[in-house]
Design a protein around this motif. Structure first.
Motif, PDB file in Angstrom:
ATOM      1  N   ASN A  90      10.078   3.262   8.202  1.00 35.42           N
ATOM      2  CA  ASN A  90      10.907   3.710   7.108  1.00 35.42           C
ATOM      3  C   ASN A  90      10.506   3.012   5.638  1.00 35.42           C
ATOM      4  O   ASN A  90      11.211   3.401   4.784  1.00 35.42           O
ATOM      5  CB  ASN A  90      12.463   3.634   7.440  1.00 35.42           C
ATOM      6  N   TYR A  91       9.871   1.905   5.745  1.00 38.37           N
ATOM      7  CA  TYR A  91       9.320   1.503   4.318  1.00 38.37           C
ATOM      8  C   TYR A  91       8.346   2.121   3.505  1.00 38.37           C
ATOM      9  O   TYR A  91       8.275   2.043   2.604  1.00 38.37           O
ATOM     10  CB  TYR A  91       8.766   0.083   4.705  1.00 38.37           C
ATOM     11  N   ILE A  92       7.975   3.265   4.312  1.00 40.11           N
ATOM     12  CA  ILE A  92       7.249   4.440   3.514  1.00 40.11           C
ATOM     13  C   ILE A  92       8.227   5.671   3.818  1.00 40.11           C
ATOM     14  O   ILE A  92       8.334   6.059   4.727  1.00 40.11           O
ATOM     15  CB  ILE A  92       5.964   4.644   4.157  1.00 40.11           C
ATOM     16  N   PRO A  93       8.835   5.868   2.752  1.00 43.10           N
ATOM     17  CA  PRO A  93      10.052   6.881   2.876  1.00 43.10           C
ATOM     18  C   PRO A  93       9.799   8.393   3.927  1.00 43.10           C
ATOM     19  O   PRO A  93      10.089   8.548   4.532  1.00 43.10           O
ATOM     20  CB  PRO A  93      10.472   7.184   1.784  1.00 43.10           C
ATOM     21  N   GLN A 104      -2.364   6.373   9.017  1.00 40.93           N
ATOM     22  CA  GLN A 104      -2.051   4.983   8.587  1.00 40.93           C
ATOM     23  C   GLN A 104      -3.246   3.980   8.574  1.00 40.93           C
ATOM     24  O   GLN A 104      -4.380   4.229   8.549  1.00 40.93           O
ATOM     25  CB  GLN A 104      -0.608   4.460   8.893  1.00 40.93           C
ATOM     26  N   SER A 105      -3.000   2.938   9.377  1.00 40.35           N
ATOM     27  CA  SER A 105      -4.129   1.847   9.506  1.00 40.35           C
ATOM     28  C   SER A 105      -5.176   2.199  10.421  1.00 40.35           C
ATOM     29  O   SER A 105      -6.168   1.368  10.478  1.00 40.35           O
ATOM     30  CB  SER A 105      -3.267   0.607  10.072  1.00 40.35           C
ATOM     31  N   ILE A 106      -4.939   3.181  11.304  1.00 44.20           N
ATOM     32  CA  ILE A 106      -6.170   3.620  12.353  1.00 44.20           C
ATOM     33  C   ILE A 106      -7.433   3.785  11.084  1.00 44.20           C
ATOM     34  O   ILE A 106      -8.445   3.865  11.279  1.00 44.20           O
ATOM     35  CB  ILE A 106      -5.896   4.800  13.050  1.00 44.20           C
ATOM     36  N   SER A 107      -6.966   4.213   9.878  1.00 48.86           N
ATOM     37  CA  SER A 107      -8.178   4.873   8.910  1.00 48.86           C
ATOM     38  C   SER A 107      -8.895   3.413   8.466  1.00 48.86           C
ATOM     39  O   SER A 107      -9.949   3.557   7.904  1.00 48.86           O
ATOM     40  CB  SER A 107      -7.444   5.453   7.452  1.00 48.86           C
ATOM     41  N   LYS A 108      -8.321   2.341   8.839  1.00 50.06           N
ATOM     42  CA  LYS A 108      -9.131   1.180   8.418  1.00 50.06           C
ATOM     43  C   LYS A 108     -10.410   0.999   9.356  1.00 50.06           C
ATOM     44  O   LYS A 108     -11.481   0.406   8.760  1.00 50.06           O
ATOM     45  CB  LYS A 108      -8.359  -0.292   8.738  1.00 50.06           C
ATOM     46  N   VAL A 109     -10.599   1.717  10.402  1.00 49.70           N
ATOM     47  CA  VAL A 109     -11.816   1.532  10.950  1.00 49.70           C
ATOM     48  C   VAL A 109     -12.800   2.514  10.458  1.00 49.70           C
ATOM     49  O   VAL A 109     -13.999   2.159  10.328  1.00 49.70           O
ATOM     50  CB  VAL A 109     -11.595   2.195  12.587  1.00 49.70           C
ATOM     51  N   ILE A 145      -6.480  -5.924   8.636  1.00 49.98           N
ATOM     52  CA  ILE A 145      -5.037  -6.158   7.861  1.00 49.98           C
ATOM     53  C   ILE A 145      -5.285  -5.321   6.621  1.00 49.98           C
ATOM     54  O   ILE A 145      -6.122  -5.032   5.951  1.00 49.98           O
ATOM     55  CB  ILE A 145      -4.654  -7.758   7.768  1.00 49.98           C
ATOM     56  N   ASN A 146      -4.019  -5.291   6.104  1.00 48.98           N
ATOM     57  CA  ASN A 146      -3.857  -4.476   4.620  1.00 48.98           C
ATOM     58  C   ASN A 146      -4.799  -5.217   3.489  1.00 48.98           C
ATOM     59  O   ASN A 146      -5.773  -4.444   3.152  1.00 48.98           O
ATOM     60  CB  ASN A 146      -2.403  -4.432   4.230  1.00 48.98           C
ATOM     61  N   ALA A 147      -4.610  -6.457   3.507  1.00 49.96           N
ATOM     62  CA  ALA A 147      -5.516  -7.404   2.297  1.00 49.96           C
ATOM     63  C   ALA A 147      -6.879  -6.915   2.653  1.00 49.96           C
ATOM     64  O   ALA A 147      -7.534  -6.483   1.758  1.00 49.96           O
ATOM     65  CB  ALA A 147      -5.148  -8.557   2.253  1.00 49.96           C
ATOM     66  N   SER A 184       4.397   8.731  -1.487  1.00 48.94           N
ATOM     67  CA  SER A 184       5.686   8.012  -1.137  1.00 48.94           C
ATOM     68  C   SER A 184       5.219   6.297  -1.018  1.00 48.94           C
ATOM     69  O   SER A 184       5.765   5.713  -1.468  1.00 48.94           O
ATOM     70  CB  SER A 184       6.175   8.405   0.260  1.00 48.94           C
ATOM     71  N   GLU A 185       4.034   6.097  -0.586  1.00 46.72           N
ATOM     72  CA  GLU A 185       3.662   4.942  -0.373  1.00 46.72           C
ATOM     73  C   GLU A 185       3.337   4.205  -1.653  1.00 46.72           C
ATOM     74  O   GLU A 185       3.612   3.104  -1.931  1.00 46.72           O
ATOM     75  CB  GLU A 185       2.478   4.871   0.533  1.00 46.72           C
ATOM     76  N   LYS A 186       2.904   4.989  -2.870  1.00 48.08           N
ATOM     77  CA  LYS A 186       2.567   4.598  -4.069  1.00 48.08           C
ATOM     78  C   LYS A 186       3.897   4.132  -4.589  1.00 48.08           C
ATOM     79  O   LYS A 186       4.032   3.140  -5.335  1.00 48.08           O
ATOM     80  CB  LYS A 186       2.072   5.671  -4.893  1.00 48.08           C
ATOM     81  N   PHE A 200      -4.338  -4.729  16.284  1.00 48.04           N
ATOM     82  CA  PHE A 200      -2.942  -4.774  16.273  1.00 48.04           C
ATOM     83  C   PHE A 200      -2.071  -5.973  15.756  1.00 48.04           C
ATOM     84  O   PHE A 200      -1.112  -6.315  16.225  1.00 48.04           O
ATOM     85  CB  PHE A 200      -2.560  -4.542  17.999  1.00 48.04           C
ATOM     86  N   TYR A 201      -2.252  -5.982  14.377  1.00 49.60           N
ATOM     87  CA  TYR A 201      -1.707  -6.836  13.705  1.00 49.60           C
ATOM     88  C   TYR A 201      -1.601  -8.253  14.510  1.00 49.60           C
ATOM     89  O   TYR A 201      -2.557  -8.721  14.980  1.00 49.60           O
ATOM     90  CB  TYR A 201      -0.416  -6.311  13.340  1.00 49.60           C
ATOM     91  N   ASP A 202      -0.243  -8.800  14.557  1.00 50.99           N
ATOM     92  CA  ASP A 202      -0.203 -10.330  15.516  1.00 50.99           C
ATOM     93  C   ASP A 202       0.040  -9.843  16.770  1.00 50.99           C
ATOM     94  O   ASP A 202       0.819 -10.555  17.365  1.00 50.99           O
ATOM     95  CB  ASP A 202       0.536 -11.195  14.745  1.00 50.99           C
TER      96      ASP A 202
HETATM   97  N1  GLU Z   1      -0.142   2.285   4.619  1.00 52.91           N
HETATM   98  C1  GLU Z   1       0.464   1.190   5.489  1.00 52.91           C
HETATM   99  C2  GLU Z   1       0.676   0.003   4.646  1.00 52.91           C
HETATM  100  O1  GLU Z   1      -0.301  -0.317   3.781  1.00 52.91           O
HETATM  101  C3  GLU Z   1      -0.493   1.053   6.481  1.00 52.91           C
HETATM  102  C4  GLU Z   1       0.176   0.027   7.383  1.00 52.91           C
HETATM  103  C5  GLU Z   1      -0.333   0.340   9.066  1.00 52.91           C
HETATM  104  O2  GLU Z   1      -0.460   1.253   9.538  1.00 52.91           O
HETATM  105  O3  GLU Z   1      -0.280  -0.857   9.326  1.00 52.91           O
HETATM  106  O4  GLU Z   1       1.679  -0.564   4.605  1.00 52.91           O
END
Ligand code: GLU
Length: 305
Positions: free
Chosen positions: A26-29, A63-68, A113-115, A157-159, A240-242
């Motif tokens: 919910n941090y992205i409404p 979301q983060s799947i786009s990072k690939v 990761i996001n950064a 929303s994320e912006k 998968f993050y951490d």
């Molecule tokens: N757009 C999300 C963010 O930057 C992606 C996070 C995610 O899917 O891990 O917070």
């Protein structure tokens, strides 16, 4: 020949999303509006034949799947120089951690990761003429589907709420690892995350990574076998993050998750699969998604390990 359809049928019968814990992001409404009982899965085998169940044809925010695909496009346009600005080690920290960036002088641990993905977007702003248009076209090409596009509501929303990402990019800019205007980079990054796709479309797009970098439809080589190997290695160790260790332990396939509740996983030379259920565990990964993929590798008796 594996009976994937039979395996998916068992998964659908045995996993009940209601019985699993987890919370919709919910941090992205805009993501909080997605019903928590959505559940779908699709698998495309290396011959291009697919099977799925549930909400497998409904689009959601990848979301983060786009990072690939972002990293893939950066490698195609910038080459190996990307590794001067982002590392290849697992983070062991949450996806939006600032602490690690400070220790490592503004060079993100990895591109998933996001950064790291933000640095990749900064690179793409320099290597593409019309980044949003070309990025969308690239996704359409990889998935063989020209109707895939951004969800502008999710991007806006994320912006409005992307304060962590804004902090990270400014921090990296302070270390000289961001070339463009921070708001321009963030706008592009939020758009890449807002791409909406179904499990079927995602599994078709990711087949490339199971097929040595070649599109199944035309045989065109998008990535060399060596780059595909590297990308899959990064999905395995950083997807998968951490919780990359736990995912390897339970599922045993390279993959990538997103806070929209999607997870893709690939089995080289065998298949690509995607699962969607928006309830996330405390690490930000879909609980039903991990359970479904664990069942898949258990039932078929095959993982890369
Ligand atoms: N757009 C999300 C963010 O930057 C992606 C996070 C995610 O899917 O891990 O917070």
């Amino acid at each position: 020949m594996m009976d994937y359809q039979g395996s998916l049928h068992k998964i659908n019968k045995q996993i009940s999303v209601d019985d699993l814990n987890g919370k919709v992001a919910n941090y992205i409404p805009e993501l909080a509006n997605v019903p928590e009982d959505k559940f779908g899965m699709y698998l495309t085998n290396i011959e291009g034949e697919g099977s799925g169940f549930g909400d497998c044809n409904e689009r959601f925010s990848i979301q983060s799947i786009s990072k690939v695909p972002s990293l893939t496009l950066a490698l195609l346009t910038e080459g190996e120089r990307v590794w001067e600005r982002v590392g290849v080690e697992p983070s062991g920290d949450p996806f939006n951690s600032l602490v690690q960036l400070e220790y490592e002088n503004g060079v993100p641990r990895n591109p998933f990761i996001n950064a790291g993905a933000i640095v990749i977007c900064d690179i793409l702003l320099n290597t593409l003429k019309d980044p949003k248009k070309e990025y969308r076209e690239f996704i359409c090409k990889l998935s063989g589907n020209s109707s895939i596009t951004y969800d502008e509501k999710v991007a806006s929303s994320e912006k409005l709420t992307g304060h962590h990402n804004r902090a990270m990019i400014n921090f990296m800019k302070g270390y000289g690892n961001i070339n463009n205007d921070v708001e321009e980079v963030l706008d592009f990054y939020f758009h890449t995350c807002s791409i909406a796709m179904s499990c079927k479309e995602l599994s078709e797009m990711f087949l490339l990574y199971a097929n040595h970098g070649k599109l199944l439809s035309t045989g065109e080589e998008i990535l060399s076998a060596k780059r595909t190997k590297r990308l899959n290695a990064l999905m395995q160790t950083c997807g998968f993050y951490d919780e990359a260790g736990e995912f390897s332990f339970r599922v045993g396939l390279p993959g990538k998750s997103g806070v929209g509740g999607g997870i893709v996983a690939i089995y080289p030379n065998m298949y690509s699969t995607a699962v969607w259920s928006p309830k996330l565990n405390e690490k930000g990964n879909s609980t039903a998604g991990i359970a479904a993929l664990e069942m898949l590798t258990d039932i078929t008796g095959c993982s890369i390990f």
